[in-house]
Scaffold this motif. Structure first.
Motif, PDB file in Angstrom:
ATOM      1  N   ALA B   5       0.876  -1.183   0.000  1.00 42.10           N
ATOM      2  CA  ALA B   5       0.000   0.000   0.000  1.00 42.10           C
ATOM      3  C   ALA B   5       0.910   1.230   0.000  1.00 42.10           C
ATOM      4  N   CYS B   6       0.791   2.063  -1.035  1.00 41.32           N
ATOM      5  CA  CYS B   6       1.583   3.298  -1.102  1.00 41.32           C
ATOM      6  C   CYS B   6       0.814   4.399  -0.390  1.00 41.32           C
ATOM      7  N   VAL B   7       1.433   5.002   0.601  1.00 39.60           N
ATOM      8  CA  VAL B   7       0.731   6.045   1.348  1.00 39.60           C
ATOM      9  C   VAL B   7       1.596   7.290   1.447  1.00 39.60           C
ATOM     10  N   TYR B  38      -7.340   9.287   0.343  1.00 35.97           N
ATOM     11  CA  TYR B  38      -7.523   8.111  -0.522  1.00 35.97           C
ATOM     12  C   TYR B  38      -6.542   6.990  -0.180  1.00 35.97           C
ATOM     13  N   ASP B  39      -5.447   7.339   0.520  1.00 37.66           N
ATOM     14  CA  ASP B  39      -4.489   6.304   0.908  1.00 37.66           C
ATOM     15  C   ASP B  39      -5.046   5.431   2.028  1.00 37.66           C
ATOM     16  N   GLU B  40      -5.987   5.982   2.791  1.00 36.30           N
ATOM     17  CA  GLU B  40      -6.669   5.161   3.790  1.00 36.30           C
ATOM     18  C   GLU B  40      -7.449   4.054   3.091  1.00 36.30           C
ATOM     19  N   VAL B 119      -5.570  10.106  -5.736  1.00 36.57           N
ATOM     20  CA  VAL B 119      -4.841  11.367  -5.765  1.00 36.57           C
ATOM     21  C   VAL B 119      -4.366  11.632  -4.347  1.00 36.57           C
ATOM     22  N   ALA B 120      -3.218  12.268  -4.197  1.00 36.15           N
ATOM     23  CA  ALA B 120      -2.790  12.714  -2.876  1.00 36.15           C
ATOM     24  C   ALA B 120      -3.248  14.153  -2.722  1.00 36.15           C
ATOM     25  N   THR B 121      -3.866  14.479  -1.570  1.00 42.48           N
ATOM     26  CA  THR B 121      -4.518  15.781  -1.428  1.00 42.48           C
ATOM     27  C   THR B 121      -3.542  16.871  -0.979  1.00 42.48           C
TER      28      THR B 121
HETATM   29  N1  LIG Z   1       5.681  10.210  -1.626  1.00 47.03           N
HETATM   30  C1  LIG Z   1       4.847   9.176  -1.771  1.00 47.03           C
HETATM   31  N2  LIG Z   1       5.033   8.043  -1.056  1.00 47.03           N
HETATM   32  C2  LIG Z   1       4.203   6.980  -1.196  1.00 47.03           C
HETATM   33  N3  LIG Z   1       3.150   6.969  -2.021  1.00 47.03           N
HETATM   34  C3  LIG Z   1       2.925   8.067  -2.754  1.00 47.03           C
HETATM   35  C4  LIG Z   1       3.746   9.225  -2.682  1.00 47.03           C
HETATM   36  N4  LIG Z   1       3.266  10.159  -3.524  1.00 47.03           N
HETATM   37  C5  LIG Z   1       2.170   9.604  -4.102  1.00 47.03           C
HETATM   38  N5  LIG Z   1       1.964   8.352  -3.651  1.00 47.03           N
HETATM   39  C6  LIG Z   1       0.884   7.418  -3.982  1.00 47.03           C
HETATM   40  O1  LIG Z   1       0.296   7.832  -5.221  1.00 47.03           O
HETATM   41  C7  LIG Z   1      -1.040   8.289  -5.006  1.00 47.03           C
HETATM   42  C8  LIG Z   1      -1.348   9.441  -5.904  1.00 47.03           C
HETATM   43  O2  LIG Z   1      -0.488  10.524  -5.609  1.00 47.03           O
HETATM   44  P1  LIG Z   1      -0.351  11.798  -6.542  1.00 47.03           P
HETATM   45  O3  LIG Z   1      -0.093  11.294  -7.929  1.00 47.03           O
HETATM   46  O4  LIG Z   1       0.781  12.584  -5.986  1.00 47.03           O
HETATM   47  O5  LIG Z   1      -1.669  12.523  -6.455  1.00 47.03           O
HETATM   48  C9  LIG Z   1      -1.106   8.590  -3.528  1.00 47.03           C
HETATM   49  O6  LIG Z   1      -2.438   8.521  -3.059  1.00 47.03           O
HETATM   50  C10 LIG Z   1      -0.214   7.510  -2.951  1.00 47.03           C
HETATM   51  O7  LIG Z   1      -0.883   6.264  -2.888  1.00 47.03           O
END
Ligand SMILES: Nc1ncnc2c1ncn2[C@@H]1O[C@H](COP(=O)(O)O)[C@@H](O)[C@H]1O
Ligand SMILES: Cc1cc2nc3c(=O)[nH]c(=O)nc-3n(C[C@H](O)[C@H](O)[C@H](O)COP(=O)(O)OP(=O)(O)OC[C@H]3O[C@@H](n4cnc5c(N)ncnc54)[C@H](O)[C@@H]3O)c2cc1C
Lengths: 318, 250
Positions: B5-7, B38-40, B119-121
Motif C-alpha cells: 500500500a503506497c501512502v 484516498y491512501d486510507e 490522488v494525494a490531497t
Molecule cells: N511520496 C509518496 N510516497 C508513497 N506513495 C505516494 C507518494 N506520492 C504519491 N503516492 C501514492 O500515489 C497516489 C497518488 O499521488 P499523486 O499522484 O501525488 O496525487 C497517492 O495517493 C499515494 O498512494
C-alpha cells in the motif's frame, strides 16, 4: 515549428468540449497541434478537431476492447515519431488515466490539471493549483517531453482552424487491462467537471427527497450538472461522483450555485475558481457568502422553485 | 501474496496555505499532517486482499522520517511492515521521481499487487499510481470504486464522463482507489500495542532528480467582494438581473 500532440476524446463522433479547449491551449502557444482521435467514430470527430486548430489528426482504428495502457503506448510512439516537444490531454477521467502513462513511457514528469499553459523562448510553463487551489504555482521542466493535462472550462476553444490533414493508424495490439463493459450514463447527464453551470446541494436541502429541486434548477440552466457537499455524499443522499471539494472534484464552471452549503474550507477549495458564485443559505453569516458574488438569504426549499421558474423564463427570452 | 500500500503524509485539509519567503514553496508553519484521504482506502483494500489470499502487506512511503507516525497507524490497522524511503526534500518531489523511487522498491520487495490513492490531497497530481505501474510494466486501473479480486487477476469498476467502465486485468497490477471502494477500519487498542513491535525500515530512495522546477508560488487572486441581493423568493428577480447583466451567464 514546435509540435504538440494532444489526446482528443470523442463520443459517437462528437469531439469532447474539454479536448477542444486543450487544443486551444496548445495552439495559443503558437505550436502546431497533432491531435490523436481514438475509439469508434474517431474519423467523424476529425473535422471538428481541425476547426479547433489541429493541423493534423491521427485516427487510431479501434481494434477490439479499449485499453488505456495500449492507448498510452501508441500515444508515446506518436510523440516520439513526430518529434513533438509536448503532450497534452484534458484532465477528464480518460485524460487523467492515460496521460500519466504516456509521461512515464517518455520518462517525463506530468503537470496535472493545469489552469495556465504558455511558452517563453521555447520553454513551456504551466500554472497549477496546489492544495486544491489554496495556492497557485508556476512551474517549468528541466528535461523530457513536456506533459500536462488541462482543466476543463479554463481554456478557450477556437473555431478558427481549417480542414486538417487526416491519417489513419492501426492501434497497437494488446493491453494489460481492458474495458469489458460500459454502463452508459443517463443521456444528457453532465459531469460536474465539464459542465458550464454546476448546481450543488448540501445538508441545508434537509433530505435526499428534496434534490429534485436541485436537478430541476440544473435542467432549467441547461448544460448544467448537479453537485454536492461531502456531508450529503457521506449521508448517502447523493453519489460520490457529485462531491465537490478537496477530497472530491475541483470544478471551475461559468456559474456555481451553492444551495444549503455552509462553505467549509474543504468545499471552497473545490469551487473557488468558478467564474461566478451564487449562494442560497438561511444563515446570513454562513462562510459561503464570503466568496459568493451574489447571495440570497432564506429557505432553499422556498427559493429554488421560484428561481427555477425565473431561469426558465429568462432563457426562453433569448 | 506480497501486497504493497503506497501512502503519503499530507497536510490536513484545514491547513492554511502561505507562500514561504523564497516565493518558491509553501510555509509549513503550524501545519498538522494526516494520511492522505484516498491512501486510507488503499491501505484498507490491501488488508482486505491479504485477508482473502494470505500473504503480507507492506506500507511504503517516500517522505520525511516524521511520516513514521502515519506508517505506524497503518501497522496498527493491520499492515505487517513499513518502509520509509527517506526524502531530504519532499516538498519539491515531482510525480516522475516519486513513481520511479516507489517502483524500484516495489520491484525489490517482489510485490504482485499494489494499492495507491486516486490522488494525494497535497499536490493533487493524480499521477503517481499509473506512472509507477508504467515504469513497472504492470496493469493498472485508476479511480476504482469497486473491485473483485480472483486468483491471478480481477475486475474493477471506475466512473468516467461516459459511464461506469468495468475493467478486467491480470496481476501484477496497481489499483488506485476512489471513494466508495471501502470503509477504512479504525485501529484497535490491541492493534496499536501490536504495531509497536512491527518493523519500519528507513532507507535511502533511488536517487532520481526532479524534472519539475518551481518558478513561483502565490496565493490565488482574491475574489472581489460579493453582495447579498435579498431575502427569500422575493430576491429572485434581483438575482436573475445580476446573472444576466453583471455576470452575463444567462
Ligand atoms: N511520496 C509518496 N510516497 C508513497 N506513495 C505516494 C507518494 N506520492 C504519491 N503516492 C501514492 O500515489 C497516489 C497518488 O499521488 P499523486 O499522484 O501525488 O496525487 C497517492 O495517493 C499515494 O498512494
Ligand atoms: C479530511 C476532510 C476532507 C473533506 N473534504 C470535503 C470535500 O471534498 N467536500 C466537501 O464539501 N466537504 C468536505 N469536507 C467536509 C467539510 O468540512 C464540511 O463538513 C462539509 O462541506 C459540510 O457540508 P454542508 O455544507 O452540506 O453541511 P453543513 O456544514 O451542515 O451546512 C449546511 C448549511 O445549510 C444551511 N441551511 C440549513 N437549512 C437550510 C434551508 N432550509 N435553506 C437554506 N440553507 C439551509 C445552514 O445554514 C448551513 O450553512 C471534508 C472534511 C474533512 C475533515
Amino acid at each position: 515549428m514546435v509540435t504538440i500532440v494532444v489526446l482528443a476524446e470523442q463520443s459517437n463522433g462528437q469531439a469532447r468540449r474539454a479536448s477542444l479547449e486543450c487544443i486551444g491551449a496548445a495552439c495559443a502557444t503558437g505550436s502546431d497541434v497533432l491531435a490523436v482521435s481514438f475509439g469508434v467514430g474517431a474519423e467523424n470527430a476529425a473535422l471538428a478537431l481541425g476547426k479547433a486548430g489541429a493541423k493534423e489528426v491521427i485516427c487510431l482504428s479501434s481494434s477490439g476492447a479499449y485499453s488505456s495502457d495500449a492507448l498510452a503506448a501508441d500515444l508515446a510512439k506518436i510523440v516520439q515519431e513526430s518529434g513533438a516537444k509536448a503532450f497534452l490531454a484534458a484532465s477528464s477521467a480518460t485524460g487523467k488515466d492515460v496521460a500519466p502513462r504516456v509521461a512515464a513511457h517518455l520518462d517525463s514528469t506530468l503537470f496535472s490539471d493545469v489552469i495556465g499553459f504558455g511558452s517563453t523562448g521555447g520553454a513551456f510553463q504551466v500554472v497549477r493549483p496546489w492544495l486544491a487551489g489554496k495556492a497557485i504555482a508556476t512551474l517549468s521542466s528541466n528535461g523530457g517531453i513536456f506533459c500536462a493535462t488541462t482543466r476543463p472550462n479554463v481554456f478557450a476553444a477556437s473555431e478558427a482552424g481549417s480542414a486538417p490533414k487526416i491519417t489513419q493508424r492501426a492501434a497497437g495490439a494488446g493491453g494489460k487491462a481492458t474495458v469489458t463493459a460500459i454502463e452508459a450514463k443517463v443521456a444528457g447527464k453532465l459531469d460536474v467537471k465539464e459542465a458550464a453551470v454546476v448546481v450543488s446541494g448540501g445538508r441545508g436541502m434537509k433530505g435526499p427527497e428534496n434534490f429534485g429541486l436541485i436537478e430541476n434548477l440544473a435542467t432549467a440552466f441547461g448544460n448544467a450538472a448537479t453537485g454536492a457537499s461531502r456531508a450529503v455524499v457521506d449521508a448517502g443522499w447523493r453519489p460520490h461522483a457529485e462531491q465537490v471539494g478537496q477530497t472530491g472534484k475541483t470544478v471551475a464552471p461559468q456559474l456555481y450555485v451553492a444551495v444549503g452549503i455552509s462553505g467549509a474550507i474543504q468545499h471552497l477549495a473545490g469551487m473557488r475558481t468558478s467564474k461566478a458564485i451564487v449562494a442560497i443559505n438561511k444563515d446570513k453569516d454562513a462562510p459561503i457568502f464570503k466568496i459568493a458574488d451574489y447571495g440570497i438569504v432564506g429557505d432553499a426549499l422556498e427559493i429554488l422553485p421560484a428561481l427555477t421558474a425565473a431561469v426558465k423564463v429568462a432563457r426562453s427570452q433569448h | 501474496m506480497k501486497i504493497v500500500a503506497c501512502v503519503k503524509r499530507v497536510p490536513t485539509t484545514e491547513a492554511i496555505a502561505k507562500p514561504a519567503s523564497d516565493g518558491l514553496s509553501l510555509d509549513p508553519t503550524g501545519w498538522q499532517y494526516m494520511l492522505s484521504f484516498y491512501d486510507e482506502l488503499a491501505l484498507e483494500e490491501a488488508l482486505k486482499a491479504k485477508e482473502k489470499f494470505g500473504g503480507d502487506v507492506t506500507v511504503l512511503t517516500l517522505g520525511p522520517s516524521d511520516a513514521s507516525k502515519e506508517v505506524r497507524e497503518c501497522l496498527a490497522r493491520g499492515a505487517d511492515s513499513g518502509v520509509i524511503l527517506k526524502d531530504a526534500d519532499p516538498a519539491s518531489r515531482d510525480p516522475r521521481s516519486t513513481a520511479k523511487a516507489l517502483a524500484a522498491k516495489i520491484r525489490a520487495l517482489g510485490a504482485e499487487l499494489v494499492f495507491a490513492g486516486r490522488v494525494a490531497t497535497d499536490r493533487d497530481n493524480a499521477a503517481v499510481g499509473p506512472m509507477l505501474a508504467t515504469y513497472l510494466g504492470w496493469a493498472c486501473v485508476t479511480e476504482v470504486h469497486a473491485l473483485v479480486l480472483s486468483e491471478g487477476g480481477g475486475t474493477a469498476k471506475r466512473e468516467t464522463e461516459h459511464g461506469v467502465e468495468t475493467v478486467s486485468f491480470h496481476l501484477p497490477a496497481v489499483i488506485t482507489c476512489n471513494k466508495g471502494l471501502n470503509e477504512p477500519r479504525r485501529s484497535s487498542l490491541k492493534g496499536i500495542m501490536g504495531a509497536k513491535s512491527k518493523p519500519i525500515a528507513e532507507e535511502a530512495p533511488e536517487n532520481v532528480p526532479n524534472q519539475s522546477v518551481v518558478l513561483k508560488v502565490e496565493m490565488p487572486p482574491a475574489r472581489k467582494a460579493g453582495r447579498i441581493v435579498g431575502e427569500g423568493a422575493a430576491a429572485v428577480p434581483a438575482l436573475i438581473s445580476a446573472l444576466r447583466n453583471e455576470a452575463q451567464v444567462l
